[in-house]
Design a protein around this motif. Structure first.
Motif, mmCIF file in Angstrom:
data_model
loop_
_atom_site.group_PDB
_atom_site.id
_atom_site.type_symbol
_atom_site.label_atom_id
_atom_site.label_comp_id
_atom_site.label_asym_id
_atom_site.label_seq_id
_atom_site.Cartn_x
_atom_site.Cartn_y
_atom_site.Cartn_z
ATOM 1 N N VAL A 25 0.835 -1.203 0.000
ATOM 2 C CA VAL A 25 0.000 0.000 0.000
ATOM 3 C C VAL A 25 0.868 1.251 0.000
ATOM 4 O O VAL A 25 0.682 2.175 -0.804
ATOM 5 N N ALA A 26 1.843 1.292 0.896
ATOM 6 C CA ALA A 26 2.711 2.461 0.999
ATOM 7 C C ALA A 26 3.551 2.638 -0.258
ATOM 8 O O ALA A 26 3.741 3.770 -0.742
ATOM 9 N N ALA A 27 4.058 1.549 -0.819
ATOM 10 C CA ALA A 27 4.905 1.633 -2.005
ATOM 11 C C ALA A 27 4.132 2.164 -3.203
ATOM 12 O O ALA A 27 4.656 2.956 -3.994
ATOM 13 N N VAL A 28 2.883 1.741 -3.371
ATOM 14 C CA VAL A 28 2.071 2.226 -4.488
ATOM 15 C C VAL A 28 1.798 3.717 -4.348
ATOM 16 O O VAL A 28 1.914 4.491 -5.308
ATOM 17 N N SER A 29 1.424 4.148 -3.143
ATOM 18 C CA SER A 29 1.148 5.578 -2.942
ATOM 19 C C SER A 29 2.410 6.409 -3.155
ATOM 20 O O SER A 29 2.352 7.495 -3.748
ATOM 21 N N ARG A 30 3.547 5.916 -2.689
ATOM 22 C CA ARG A 30 4.795 6.655 -2.909
ATOM 23 C C ARG A 30 5.118 6.769 -4.390
ATOM 24 O O ARG A 30 5.701 7.760 -4.831
ATOM 25 N N ALA A 31 4.732 5.757 -5.177
ATOM 26 C CA ALA A 31 5.034 5.748 -6.609
ATOM 27 C C ALA A 31 4.068 6.611 -7.409
ATOM 28 O O ALA A 31 4.224 6.739 -8.629
ATOM 29 N N GLY A 32 3.071 7.185 -6.753
ATOM 30 C CA GLY A 32 2.142 8.074 -7.449
ATOM 31 C C GLY A 32 0.755 7.528 -7.636
ATOM 32 O O GLY A 32 -0.135 8.229 -8.127
ATOM 33 N N GLY A 33 0.539 6.245 -7.250
ATOM 34 C CA GLY A 33 -0.802 5.667 -7.323
ATOM 35 C C GLY A 33 -1.544 5.865 -6.020
ATOM 36 O O GLY A 33 -1.227 6.762 -5.223
ATOM 37 N N PHE A 34 -2.518 5.004 -5.776
ATOM 38 C CA PHE A 34 -3.349 5.113 -4.573
ATOM 39 C C PHE A 34 -3.463 3.733 -3.954
ATOM 40 O O PHE A 34 -4.218 2.876 -4.425
ATOM 41 N N GLY A 35 -2.678 3.494 -2.895
ATOM 42 C CA GLY A 35 -2.740 2.209 -2.213
ATOM 43 C C GLY A 35 -3.970 2.114 -1.337
ATOM 44 O O GLY A 35 -4.391 3.107 -0.734
ATOM 45 N N VAL A 36 -4.558 0.914 -1.269
ATOM 46 C CA VAL A 36 -5.757 0.683 -0.454
ATOM 47 C C VAL A 36 -5.520 -0.555 0.410
ATOM 48 O O VAL A 36 -5.305 -1.651 -0.118
ATOM 49 N N LEU A 37 -5.566 -0.369 1.723
ATOM 50 C CA LEU A 37 -5.305 -1.483 2.637
ATOM 51 C C LEU A 37 -6.560 -2.304 2.863
ATOM 52 O O LEU A 37 -7.592 -1.792 3.299
ATOM 53 N N GLY A 38 -6.481 -3.609 2.581
ATOM 54 C CA GLY A 38 -7.554 -4.533 2.923
ATOM 55 C C GLY A 38 -7.516 -4.792 4.416
ATOM 56 O O GLY A 38 -6.631 -5.481 4.919
#
Length: 374
Positions: A25-38
């Motif tokens: 989740v954190a890696a995706v958000s850092r890369a510019g996407g939107f991480g979503v935690l299940g």
């Protein structure tokens, strides 16, 4: 890439990544996407620990939280009826005997005595007792910008609480009719999920579903396309069909940061798209997953039928706790979509995000080159 949903959430790319692993989740958000935690498996206290960790590792970027709150399930209403011990009393003995026999046939040992009594978590379990507390926990974190329910629209009080906190509400759907009901209930973002998707899914394919949902909800409601999406060409197709972004899940199971069980990762990397099945064997509701000896056993008419949610989830989770302690490949499955056929190696999360963007650019430019200047 500036669809309105990117502007609204303050993200660079319309790539929404569902994962049970906080590192992903954190890696995706850092890369510019939107991480979503299940967040289904976490108690409110555990969820607080996970979200606090994500807050420290997203570099100020936004992210979301996902729960699975079903509209209908056994034990709805909470109270003593929804307690694990009481729900387990509703499971027929023949089901426990069948599972023990199946696992014994594959050489899966029983749980050690010290682990046997610990309750397993199942989708639809203790929803009324925990979901409100989980939401309250999530809303205390300013970087949480969207709450998504995986099984239809969340209850009205949860929608109101999110809106009061300035948090968008999303919900997954598998048909245009369900999408319309979600918007009427107050959902802000509709995730239209085709049958190719991993986990709980409907019967309509993504290519057919997306434009129908876009037309039903109208231009003011963002639609995210889900189901069979793991690359930039599929993302370009989703945006061409009217979606504002893509909701992805399966492709993050085999990234370097994921905490997916080692044996399951091996099975996922070796699987073809034809190696998944839509089955009730995991949660009691139809969910796409790897075809394994477990799913095949529940399909056999000579064996007991899967139970309704959450009873089947309790049966499965107790078995899964035994299975994951071994390296048995025949029984070790995972919720995954048909995109699994394209998952052939372990890659860093950031590489997956950026490769999707690069492929999207190439696909869009290729389509643009087909337009005549005449």
């Amino acid at each position: 890439m500036k669809p309105p949903i990117c502007e609204k959430l303050g993200i660079e790319f319309p790539i929404f990544a569902f994962s049970h692993c906080r590192d992903v989740v954190a890696a995706v958000s850092r890369a510019g996407g939107f991480g979503v935690l299940g967040a289904l498996a976490f108690s409110p206290d555990q969820l607080e620990i996970e979200l606090a960790w994500i807050d420290e590792h997203v570099e100020g970027r936004p992210y979301g939280v996902d729960l699975a709150i079903p509209m209908k399930y056994l034990g709805k209403g909470g109270g003593d009826a929804a307690l694990p011990a009481n729900l387990e009393k509703l499971i027929p003995e023949e089901h426990w005997q069948f599972v023990d026999r199946l696992l014994d046939e594959h050489g899966i040992p029983p749980l050690p005595a010290e682990l046997e009594g610990k309750a397993a978590k199942a989708a639809g379990l203790n929803v009324d007792l925990e979901s409100r507390a989980q939401i309250d926990t999530a809303l205390k974190h300013p970087l949480v910008k969207m709450f998504v329910n995986a099984l239809g629209p969340p209850p009205a009080d949860i929608i109101d609480a999110c809106h009061d906190a300035g948090v968008l509400v999303g919900a997954l759907c598998g048909s245009p009719r369900h999408a319309q009901k979600q918007v009427e209930a107050g959902v802000d973002v509709v995730v239209a999920q085709g049958t190719e998707a991993g986990g709980h899914c409907g019967e309509i394919s993504t290519m057919v579903l997306i434009p129908q949902v876009v037309d039903v909800v109208g231009p003011d409601v963002p639609v995210l396309a889900a189901g069979g999406i793991g690359g930039g060409r599929q993302m370009a197709a989703a945006l061409a069909l009217g979606a504002q972004g893509v909701w992805t899940g399966s492709i993050w199971l085999t990234v370097a940061e994921a905490d997916t069980h080692e044996t399951a990762v091996q099975n996922l990397l070796e699987a073809a798209s034809t190696d998944t099945v839509r089955s009730r064997a995991m949660t009691g509701k139809p969910a796409r997953q790897l075809r394994t000896a477990w799913t095949e056993a529940w399909e056999d008419p000579a064996n007991p039928d899967p139970l309704p949610m959450p009873l089947q989830g309790l049966v499965f989770n107790k078995a899964a706790r035994r299975i994951t302690r071994t390296k048995n490949k025949e029984l070790n499955g995972w919720p995954v979509g048909q995109i699994v056929g394209a998952m052939d190696r372990v890659r860093p999360t950031q590489e997956v995000v950026l490769s999707m963007v690069e492929e999207w650019v190439e696909a869009t430019e290729r389509l643009g080159s087909l337009l005549s200047d005449d």
